[in-house]
Design an enzyme around this catalytic site. Structure first.
Site, PDB file in Angstrom:
ATOM      1  N   ASP A 100      -5.728   1.897  -4.427  1.00  0.00           N
ATOM      2  CA  ASP A 100      -6.993   1.759  -3.658  1.00  0.00           C
ATOM      3  C   ASP A 100      -7.654   2.565  -2.727  1.00  0.00           C
ATOM      4  O   ASP A 100      -8.721   2.811  -2.321  1.00  0.00           O
ATOM      5  CB  ASP A 100      -7.129   0.296  -2.722  1.00  0.00           C
ATOM      6  N   ASP A 136      -0.918   1.179  -4.798  1.00  0.00           N
ATOM      7  CA  ASP A 136      -1.694   0.047  -5.370  1.00  0.00           C
ATOM      8  C   ASP A 136      -3.228   0.536  -5.819  1.00  0.00           C
ATOM      9  O   ASP A 136      -4.023  -0.116  -6.197  1.00  0.00           O
ATOM     10  CB  ASP A 136      -1.980  -1.019  -4.469  1.00  0.00           C
ATOM     11  N   ASP A 188      -2.880   6.236  -4.315  1.00  0.00           N
ATOM     12  CA  ASP A 188      -1.667   5.497  -3.409  1.00  0.00           C
ATOM     13  C   ASP A 188      -1.249   4.528  -4.521  1.00  0.00           C
ATOM     14  O   ASP A 188      -1.634   4.306  -5.581  1.00  0.00           O
ATOM     15  CB  ASP A 188      -1.958   5.292  -2.246  1.00  0.00           C
ATOM     16  N   SER A 219       0.817  -1.185   0.060  1.00  0.00           N
ATOM     17  CA  SER A 219      -0.002   0.095   0.109  1.00  0.00           C
ATOM     18  C   SER A 219       0.822   1.292  -0.197  1.00  0.00           C
ATOM     19  O   SER A 219       1.579   1.466  -0.908  1.00  0.00           O
ATOM     20  CB  SER A 219      -0.982   0.099   1.149  1.00  0.00           C
TER      21      SER A 219
END
Length: 575
Positions: free
Chosen positions: A312, A310, A308, A149
């Site tokens: 999400d 990834d 961000d 993340s």
């Protein structure tokens, strides 16, 4: 740390150096530590733990680090669980822009193949929500995303998803942990080489076809595509993917809807595992938007979007009434998107009678107030989008409710039924759509936000964290929770404490979790929650008032009192 733990760590270090399965590169990395016993112990004092969501750790050789061996071991355990439950299981694997993400993804795929689990692997980096979509789209039984993340560059992770496309929850994770525990050594990990896995049809590469289907699924959530197509020519967006996976999918869906002016921050456009232009690749951090705001000022952008690594989480920046760029909180962005969705569906006559909103217990109550005004049911879950996804799947099976929007204050949002994890791509689309829609009516998103405050009351929220590392940090966090659980004050910030909710008791049919929520007589509340992925304790605060000044004064007093008590507890141990 005990002498026995240190001795076990040294023994594990020596076993790695003598092992026939550990590659020479990893051994060379470890040999460089010969005279650094502290580093050796840190790398080997424990196994990298598989938590509810999977693995997350610093990259490197060692049992407490994330590497191809700890990834392989986790995959071996997951494969065993899948084989127990399904006759011919398959899994989808995606990865982000971090160091060794492609290598870890391939390792997981080859271990799956060695255990008879068909692995669908994306041919290059993709966002986490597209993985969630692909699991559902391909009717797979599991999914893995290699990502940490928004953690610092030295980290990577391994996030596991179930057949519904949502992150696995406690019961499944416990079975995987048990299966991993049965693996005595890395020699027991079974895998195929790439050529053999491809030849047997156990390694299948995914590409543009899934991307296109995902883009259409996200675009299907759009409420006013024809109006947006007309209005978007006059709406300018600056977008930063913060060196991550959001660049291609966000631009694809905005282009699909007809947005003509989407400018990318060039310094942050390309994948960069070091995230070299930011201290933290996290849209929750205001500093992450510095380059984007400079660019927006130069071109007069209406909206700034950031995702961000990834993709999400989505953060948004708008102009206030003084034409200064104003970074929306996760609660504010959520309120705007929720209002736009419900208002649009009501106008079109598509608002379902059994509509539901799902939010977490630390998310602002403003969304609940908006939902109630439209006759929607509101459900609260524990912190973590996996619980929102789990609730959505429950509704899908029973048909009792239709989830319109799920969100959490930490910049996580999902609308639509195509996925089960938070999606920065659909969030970027929705807030851009709302901005263009209201601009065509002569209103800015800032004005819409003020109208919501005028209608539903002024809500103020704040998050404080304290990072407490190491064994002492774990003890301090435990001590803070115990102190507030056992001897909370009668009043906080001059307001009487009216209720304590201890979620470790399994309140409201929710899973047990070490979280405390304190409600005050004036409707304010605060929540204490140890982080599940970082050495932190998080303190959430919320207050409401009839004016912004009143709400801000209440939250300031509340925050000051609570943090003074917490810091007073911590300080003696840090001297």
């Amino acid at each position: 740390m005990t002498i026995q733990t240190q001795e076990r760590a040294i023994q594990a270090y020596e076993q790695w150096l003598s092992s026939r399965v550990i590659d020479e590169g990893s051994k060379d990395e470890l040999r460089e530590l010969t005279h650094n016993e502290n580093e050796i112990v840190d790398r080997f004092y424990k196994d990298l733990e598989f938590g509810t969501g999977g693995l997350r750790g610093v990259i490197g050789a060692g049992t407490s680090r994330i590497n191809i061996y700890t990834v392989g071991k986790a995959t071996q355990g997951l494969a065993a669980v899948l084989q127990e439950e399904y006759e011919s299981p398959s899994a989808v694997i995606a990865y982000d822009s971090r160091h060794f993400s492609p290598e870890f993804a391939l390792e997981a795929a080859l271990v799956f193949a060695g255990n008879g689990v068909k692995a669908y692997v994306f041919d290059s980096l993709r966002p986490t929500p597209e993985l969630s979509y692909a699991v559902r789209h391909l009717n797979a039984e599991a999914g893995i995303v290699i990502t940490a993340s928004h953690n610092p560059p030295e980290y990577n992770g391994y996030k596991v998803f179930g057949a519904d496309g949502g992150q696995i929850t406690t019961d499944t994770a416990s079975r995987v942990i048990e299966a991993i525990g049965r693996i005595g050594s890395f020699e027991e990990i079974v895998k195929l080489d790439r050529v053999e896995a491809e030849a047997q049809g156990l390694l299948v590469w995914l590409g543009q076809e899934i991307d296109d289907a995902y883009t259409l699924a996200v675009a299907g959530v759009s409420q006013n595509p024809e109006i947006i197509r007309e209005a978007s020519g006059d709406y300018r967006i600056v977008f930063t993917p913060l060196h991550g996976t959001g660049n291609v999918p966000v631009r694809a869906v905005l282009q699909h809807l007809g947005f003509q002016h989407v400018d990318i921050v060039p310094e942050q456009e390309q994948p960069d595992a070091d995230f070299s232009t930011v201290q933290s690749p996290n849209p929750e951090e205001h500093a992450a938007f510095e380059l984007a705001i400079t660019q927006a000022k130069a071109c007069g952008a209406d909206l700034i979007l950031g995702t961000d690594p990834d993709a999400d989480r989505m953060g948004a920046v708008i102009q206030d009434d003084q034409e200064e760029y104003f970074i929306l909180s996760g609660n504010q962005s959520g309120a705007i998107m929720l209002h736009y969705l419900l208002e649009s569906m009501k106008q079109k006559g598509t608002l379902p009678e059994n509509g539901a909103i799902i939010k977490t217990i630390v998310t602002s109550e403003m969304g609940a107030a908006i939902a109630a005004a439209y006759g929607m049911s509101v459900f609260n879950t524990l912190t973590g989008f996996k619980y929102i996804g789990e609730k959505m799947t429950q509704f899908e099976k029973t048909g009792e409710f239709e989830c319109i929007f799920g969100y959490e204050e930490s910049y996580g949002y999902l609308a639509g039924n195509y996925a089960r994890d938070k999606d920065a791509v659909v969030a970027a689309m929705l807030i851009a759509e709302a901005g263009a829609y209201y601009k065509a009516q002569g209103k800015s998103l800032y004005e819409v936000l003020q109208e919501l405050y005028d209608t539903y009351g002024y809500f103020a929220e704040k998050l404080e964290t304290r990072t407490l590392k190491g064994i002492q940090g774990v003890q301090l966090i435990g001590g803070i929770m115990s102190a507030w659980r056992e001897s909370a004050p009668n009043e906080v910030g001059g307001i009487e404490l009216s209720q304590i909710e201890d979620f470790s008791l399994g309140l409201y049919d929710l899973p047990q979790e070490n979280v405390l929520k304190f409600r005050l007589a004036d409707g304010s509340w605060f929540c204490l929650r140890p982080s599940g992925t970082e050495p932190k304790i998080k303190m959430y605060f919320a207050a409401q008032g009839s004016t912004n000044e009143e709400a801000q004064a209440r939250i300031a007093a509340l925050t000051q009192d609570v943090m003074a008590r917490i810091d007073a507890y911590i300080e003696p141990f840090q001297k």
